[in-house]
Write a protein that holds these residues in place. Structure first.
Motif: not given
Length: 306
Positions: A22-23, A28-29, A31-35, A272-274
């Protein structure tokens, strides 16, 4: 007891998998692209080649289910990925900061539980007495006053006016106030829970039987009512453990302590997704571990419930 521990362990593993999935979907959804954020932060040219290389390196060019499966297998193996923001391994960042956060949260809860027993017992021993009124005032007061506001007040009183502590020095005094604030918030609730169960015990027939045998009110409460009240106290600590996490996050930022919550706040803006995913897993592990330990302790106090 072994069967109970196994059942709790399997339930915790299933909960961790559900929480992680779930997290991961929510993060992942976002907004804003980390790149895009990284390109602006690092002043890199936003060419198609650069963007494609970074998305491939971070695995952002794959479907979400594939990314989740890859992340989960690596996470279990001890590879938590690299921070988009710092470029360092996430597991190294967390293990460097985690002891501080755990020390504040666990020490605060332990201190609150330790003090809740004598305060709650004194409140139950003389209802409407000074101890009872003090515990009631404490319970209401800490719920009404935010911990960060009280922290600011204590910094001004003890650090600026009295000069008894150095809150931002990095020494032991910078730890003591956060631990005290976590304990103070939990103490009011825990002492009232302990006191409530003891007072309820006084209406039961075996309490009157204990008095008839010659025991004083104090002796009857401690010998025959403490076990049930301790059971209720452990149950209340489970809910307070969740609050301690949020309180620790606010206090780490207020006192400038380099814990995992401060690292999280710095990582949110960078998407920072990780780091975000690892934080969710660490907090979920903390809650499930606390819940499992307390549930085993409660079953030890009340074997019939097992």
């Amino acid at each position: 007891m072994l069967a109970t521990a196994t059942r709790i362990g399997l339930r915790s593993v299933a909960s961790m998998l559900a929480i992680s999935a779930l997290a991961f979907a929510i993060i992942a959804s976002m907004p804003s692209d980390p790149v895009d954020i990284a390109l602006r932060a690092w002043n890199l040219p936003a060419t198609d080649e650069t963007v494609a290389a970074m998305r491939s390196q971070w695995g952002l060019d794959q479907p979400v289910p594939a990314r989740y499966g890859l992340w989960l297998s690596q996470f279990v193996a001890g590879d938590w990925g690299r921070s988009f923001r710092t470029g360092e391994p996430v597991i190294a960042e967390f293990f460097h900061r985690l002891p501080l956060s755990l020390a504040i949260g666990i020490s605060g809860l332990a201190l609150a539980a330790l003090l809740a027993v004598p305060l709650g017992f004194a409140a139950a021993l003389k209802p409407n007495g000074m101890a009872d009124k003090a515990s009631r005032l404490l319970s209401i007061g800490v719920q009404a006053v935010p911990s960060f506001w009280l922290g600011l007040l204590l910094i001004w009183l003890l650090g600026v006016q009295a000069r008894l502590i150095r809150p931002f020095s990095g020494d032991a005094s910078s730890w003591l106030l956060p631990i005290f604030l976590v304990a103070l918030h939990a103490l009011g609730t825990l002492s009232r829970v302990y006191r409530r169960d003891l007072v309820e015990f006084t209406y039961k027939p075996h309490f009157r039987t204990a008095l008839a045998k010659g025991l004083s009110r104090r002796q009857a409460l401690w010998r025959h009512g403490h076990r049930g009240a301790a059971y209720a106290l452990l149950s209340a600590i489970r809910s307070e453990a969740g609050w301690a996490i949020g309180s620790t996050a606010a206090l780490e930022i207020l006192f400038g302590l380099p814990g995992i919550s401060q690292f999280l706040v710095q990582s949110i803006a960078a998407r920072d997704h990780m780091v975000l995913q690892a934080y969710v897993m660490v907090i979920a592990c903390w809650m499930l571990l606390m819940n499992a330990c307390l549930e085993l302790a409660m079953r030890r106090l009340d074997p019939i419930s097992a």
